[in-house]
Scaffold this motif. Sequence first.
Motif, PDB file in Angstrom:
ATOM      1  N   LYS A   1      34.708  10.294  39.170  1.00 52.41           N
ATOM      2  CA  LYS A   1      35.068  10.615  37.786  1.00 52.41           C
ATOM      3  C   LYS A   1      36.417   9.995  37.415  1.00 52.41           C
ATOM      4  CE  LYS A   1      32.213  14.545  37.021  1.00 52.41           C
ATOM      5  NZ  LYS A   1      31.861  15.502  35.967  1.00 52.41           N
TER       6      LYS A   1
ATOM      7  N   GLN B   1      42.398  17.599  29.208  1.00 49.22           N
ATOM      8  CA  GLN B   1      41.227  16.893  29.723  1.00 49.22           C
ATOM      9  C   GLN B   1      41.643  15.525  30.272  1.00 49.22           C
ATOM     10  OE1 GLN B   1      38.160  16.818  26.691  1.00 49.22           O
ATOM     11  NE2 GLN B   1      36.559  17.002  28.225  1.00 49.22           N
TER      12      GLN B   1
ATOM     13  N   HIS C   1      29.083  22.329  28.153  1.00 50.21           N
ATOM     14  CA  HIS C   1      28.530  23.293  29.094  1.00 50.21           C
ATOM     15  C   HIS C   1      29.467  24.464  29.393  1.00 50.21           C
ATOM     16  CE1 HIS C   1      30.265  20.263  31.999  1.00 50.21           C
ATOM     17  NE2 HIS C   1      31.049  21.298  32.015  1.00 50.21           N
ATOM     18  N   ILE C   2      30.365  24.769  28.469  1.00 54.48           N
ATOM     19  CA  ILE C   2      31.226  25.930  28.688  1.00 54.48           C
ATOM     20  C   ILE C   2      30.390  27.200  28.537  1.00 54.48           C
ATOM     21  CG2 ILE C   2      33.225  27.223  27.839  1.00 54.48           C
ATOM     22  CD1 ILE C   2      34.314  24.582  26.758  1.00 54.48           C
ATOM     23  N   PRO C   3      30.226  27.958  29.608  1.00 53.56           N
ATOM     24  CA  PRO C   3      29.452  29.184  29.463  1.00 53.56           C
ATOM     25  C   PRO C   3      30.235  30.183  28.625  1.00 53.56           C
ATOM     26  CG  PRO C   3      30.253  28.923  31.724  1.00 53.56           C
ATOM     27  CD  PRO C   3      30.747  27.759  30.941  1.00 53.56           C
TER      28      PRO C   3
ATOM     29  N   GLU D   1      30.134   9.313  31.281  1.00 54.16           N
ATOM     30  CA  GLU D   1      29.607   9.871  30.030  1.00 54.16           C
ATOM     31  C   GLU D   1      30.514   9.485  28.881  1.00 54.16           C
ATOM     32  OE1 GLU D   1      29.129  14.138  30.214  1.00 54.16           O
ATOM     33  OE2 GLU D   1      28.789  13.947  32.370  1.00 54.16           O
TER      34      GLU D   1
ATOM     35  N   ALA E   1      39.779  18.419  35.768  1.00 57.68           N
ATOM     36  CA  ALA E   1      40.741  17.569  35.070  1.00 57.68           C
ATOM     37  C   ALA E   1      42.046  17.469  35.862  1.00 57.68           C
ATOM     38  CB  ALA E   1      41.019  18.125  33.668  1.00 57.68           C
TER      39      ALA E   1
ATOM     40  N   GLY F   1      38.146  30.592  30.682  1.00 54.76           N
ATOM     41  CA  GLY F   1      39.078  29.587  31.164  1.00 54.76           C
ATOM     42  C   GLY F   1      39.920  30.076  32.324  1.00 54.76           C
TER      43      GLY F   1
ATOM     44  N   GLN G   1      40.584  25.632  21.295  1.00 49.71           N
ATOM     45  CA  GLN G   1      39.548  25.440  22.288  1.00 49.71           C
ATOM     46  C   GLN G   1      40.208  25.050  23.615  1.00 49.71           C
ATOM     47  OE1 GLN G   1      36.562  22.589  21.283  1.00 49.71           O
ATOM     48  NE2 GLN G   1      35.311  23.160  23.033  1.00 49.71           N
ATOM     49  N   THR G   2      39.815  25.722  24.678  1.00 50.17           N
ATOM     50  CA  THR G   2      40.369  25.370  25.984  1.00 50.17           C
ATOM     51  C   THR G   2      39.225  25.055  26.938  1.00 50.17           C
ATOM     52  OG1 THR G   2      40.476  27.733  26.424  1.00 50.17           O
ATOM     53  CG2 THR G   2      42.525  26.661  25.828  1.00 50.17           C
ATOM     54  N   LEU G   3      39.573  24.425  28.061  1.00 46.41           N
ATOM     55  CA  LEU G   3      38.554  24.021  29.025  1.00 46.41           C
ATOM     56  C   LEU G   3      38.063  25.223  29.821  1.00 46.41           C
ATOM     57  CD1 LEU G   3      40.233  20.770  30.394  1.00 46.41           C
ATOM     58  CD2 LEU G   3      38.448  20.961  28.663  1.00 46.41           C
ATOM     59  N   SER G   4      36.824  25.186  30.247  1.00 43.07           N
ATOM     60  CA  SER G   4      36.319  26.200  31.165  1.00 43.07           C
ATOM     61  C   SER G   4      37.073  26.043  32.479  1.00 43.07           C
ATOM     62  CB  SER G   4      34.828  26.007  31.407  1.00 43.07           C
ATOM     63  OG  SER G   4      34.627  24.900  32.273  1.00 43.07           O
ATOM     64  N   HIS G   5      37.018  27.039  33.358  1.00 44.44           N
ATOM     65  CA  HIS G   5      37.866  26.945  34.544  1.00 44.44           C
ATOM     66  C   HIS G   5      37.469  25.771  35.438  1.00 44.44           C
ATOM     67  CE1 HIS G   5      34.872  29.042  37.082  1.00 44.44           C
ATOM     68  NE2 HIS G   5      35.590  28.616  38.102  1.00 44.44           N
TER      69      HIS G   5
ATOM     70  N   ASP H   1      36.098  22.889  34.416  1.00 36.28           N
ATOM     71  CA  ASP H   1      36.565  21.668  33.753  1.00 36.28           C
ATOM     72  C   ASP H   1      38.065  21.495  33.920  1.00 36.28           C
ATOM     73  OD1 ASP H   1      34.143  20.678  32.843  1.00 36.28           O
ATOM     74  OD2 ASP H   1      34.177  21.906  31.032  1.00 36.28           O
TER      75      ASP H   1
ATOM     76  N   ASP I   1      32.973  32.338  30.150  1.00 38.75           N
ATOM     77  CA  ASP I   1      34.100  31.696  30.813  1.00 38.75           C
ATOM     78  C   ASP I   1      35.309  31.657  29.900  1.00 38.75           C
ATOM     79  OD1 ASP I   1      35.924  30.070  32.139  1.00 38.75           O
ATOM     80  OD2 ASP I   1      34.305  29.084  33.219  1.00 38.75           O
TER      81      ASP I   1
ATOM     82  N   LEU J   1      34.249  10.024  30.446  1.00 38.95           N
ATOM     83  CA  LEU J   1      34.563  10.902  31.573  1.00 38.95           C
ATOM     84  C   LEU J   1      33.427  10.745  32.569  1.00 38.95           C
ATOM     85  CD1 LEU J   1      35.938  13.205  33.148  1.00 38.95           C
ATOM     86  CD2 LEU J   1      34.781  14.823  31.658  1.00 38.95           C
TER      87      LEU J   1
ATOM     88  N   ALA K   1      31.568  17.568  29.112  1.00 37.12           N
ATOM     89  CA  ALA K   1      32.457  18.631  29.563  1.00 37.12           C
ATOM     90  C   ALA K   1      32.633  19.708  28.487  1.00 37.12           C
ATOM     91  CB  ALA K   1      33.803  18.046  29.942  1.00 37.12           C
ATOM     92  N   LEU K   2      32.466  19.330  27.235  1.00 40.25           N
ATOM     93  CA  LEU K   2      32.705  20.315  26.182  1.00 40.25           C
ATOM     94  C   LEU K   2      31.460  21.120  25.857  1.00 40.25           C
ATOM     95  CD1 LEU K   2      34.974  18.345  23.741  1.00 40.25           C
ATOM     96  CD2 LEU K   2      35.589  20.129  25.362  1.00 40.25           C
TER      97      LEU K   2
END
Lengths: 304, 426
Positions: free
Chosen positions: A52, B297, B6-8, B288, A17, B13, A7-11, A13, B11, B285, B3-4
């Motif tokens: 944040k 992250q 709402h990943i469309p 939250e 980060a 990455g 699992q990776t972060l959306s762009h 996110d 996307d 974060l 953050a985990l």
Amino acid sequence: MSTLTKQTLSHLDWLEAEAIHILREVAGQCANPVLLFSGGKDSICLLRLAEKAFRPGRFPFPLMHIDTGHNYKEVTDFRDKRAAELGERLIVRSVEDSMARGTVVLKHAGESRNKHQSVTLLEAIEEFGFDACIGGARRDEEKARAKERIMSFRDEFGQWDPKNQRPELWNLYNARSHKGENIRAFPISNWTELDVWQYIQREQLELPSIYFAHTRPVVRKAGLLQPVTELTPAKDGDVVEDVLVRFRTVGDITCTAPVESDADTVEKILAETATTTITERGATRMDDQTSEASMEQRKKEGYF
Amino acid sequence: MSALEHIPEIDNGLLRFLTCGSVDDGKSTLIGRLLFDTKTILADTLNAIEKTSAKRGMSAVDLSLLTDGLQAEREQGITIDVAYRYFSTGRRKYIIADAPGHEQYTRNMVTAASTANLAIILIDARKGVLTQTRRHSYLASLVGIPHLLVAVNKMDLVDYDQAVFERIKADYLAFAARLGIKDVRFIPISALEGDMIVDRGERLGWYDGPTLLDILENAPAAHTEQAEDFRFPVQFVCRPQDSANPELHDYRGFMGRVESGEIAVGDAVTVLPSGATSRVKRIELGGEHLPRAIHEQSVTLLLEDEIDISRGDLIVKAAEAPEPVKQIDATVCWLSETPLSPARTYLVRHTTREVKAKLARIDYRLDVNTLEQEATTGLAMNDIARISLKLAQPIVADRYQDNRATGAFIIIDESTNNTVGAGMIG
Ligand SMILES: Nc1nc2c(ncn2[C@@H]2O[C@H](COP(=O)(O)OP(=O)(O)O)[C@@H](O)[C@H]2O)c(=O)[nH]1
Ligand SMILES: [Mg+2]
């Protein structure tokens, strides 16, 4: 060994980060940093990123604006309101004070004060002994910026030496400086204009009203819409029109032009940004068009 | 909205990649082509480069002008430093590092490679595998880039001949095996004409693999697909005692970025180098509360027990704790014009910790062209060498090949505060 699709972060996110990490590095490495807050959209994003990064604590730095005295009132009002909501200290230093001191001398009364912000900024850095200034510049804005480091070293005169930059590897940032020198830190270096708008939408960030479509008297000149204001009155022969416009960037009144647009919500602006055909600075900055290298020149002289 | 959550779906990455090749192999043209064909180049930019191209007497628009940004570079017509470019396809965002190919710029290539997860190695179809190709491939594998894409460019100048492509591929594979490069793919392209970059074009019908952009769209975004140990270097400690809110009186948040692995509420952790243990009470974060945090992250960790933790400490999972060490063996790239002085004390920055360090010995310097080891007593700019460093305080490190974040360090010269060296432990 089994392979898995991690699992990776959306762009967004990922960008968030990275920016939080950079802000915390500045706080961890520098004794007396400051965050440059103009009331513009990029620095509004910086403030959310700082929340944040550091809440529930206070920001480990004050906010500062270098005011040319030629800013839209909507923007400076917003600036003051936002700082008050956050409960953080806002320092304002003005180019007009530098003019009164004689350290800024205009070539003529109407000259844009934009580039003279460098002088006032350096004076403020000296006054407060700041060792780092956090700014909202992005590498996609301009060619010279594309090569600037995230932690960018400035010598005693505030000068940037593009041919002699510190190598920046992995995420091991070097924000060290000796007394009198300082670091410019750019947490959103890797963001594009579109990323900024997407972030504004996702985080539901409030913006000064002039970012949204409104009717304003303008004169069409050199392919740009020049706003007609007290500071920039229409000249003889100018044709003044009321046009539906919005600002893509808010800066000094004398050198920031709006674009024609009916986008009055973040969603509409996003749609426009995704399909636009002109760069942010190209459409809006009268000061960058002089020569292809003008931003680089100003940065060498201590500009943000 | 965590953050985990709402990943469309669309996307995919963000992918950071690097382009390398010898001078004139077409790096800048390829990047220009990618930006152009994905509609990232906007009208005014195109206008400016059209003007410049015309001024220099060129008939077609020189797409390389898009990336050669600094005044000095424009004057000399070469890329002298790493430039970063951005484009997005709607599915994925890309960060390109454009690294120059001249020999004296090994340090720029290492710099650009340090944050990349994929490297495009350009070869001029007329010239084939050159010394520089080997050097770039070696540096890419040294810095641990997991995926290599060899793009045989200027196919238009060899009549789009499949035999030329196959010969270059065979040559490349012969030496890649010696370097231990595993994940390497090949593609024939013409950056100038746009064949097989974003569109397939008409002239490379014999090639049935994906286009260059398809390969980028589907490359893994993570640095490694393997599960990694959890590593959390503490950047900053949040103690808002003075706040008006009495609930925050005992708040102690450890702020940092998950450099590798992942962590969940309730996990047992060890703090290094002290060895103190506790459990994760909360992961935050921006106000939250998250059930877990994954690699890359940036979060704040709160622990169940009150332990003394400060910037520079490393939080790991109890079962995965590395040993603190006071001497490290490493491969370094010297970055500074001032040579390494064996007599001096330097500063080593490793994760969020800084320690003083002195050279213990230099095993050898590596000739990056022949990969031969040479004896040496000093290091100059662009040298790659195996060395050993003595440290004033212990650091908690992994081998670079096991963990990029805890295996890397930079060397700082305290007199100038310059970054003078880059090191990889192991
Ligand atoms: N015929 C042909 N010329 C190319 C191609 N790609 C690049 N070039 C030309 O090769 C020269 C060097 O390209 P450039 O992108 O500046 O190379 P760099 O030094 O690797 O950045 C320029 O004149 C380009 O127009 C190609 O696919 N076909
Ligand atoms: Mg080039």
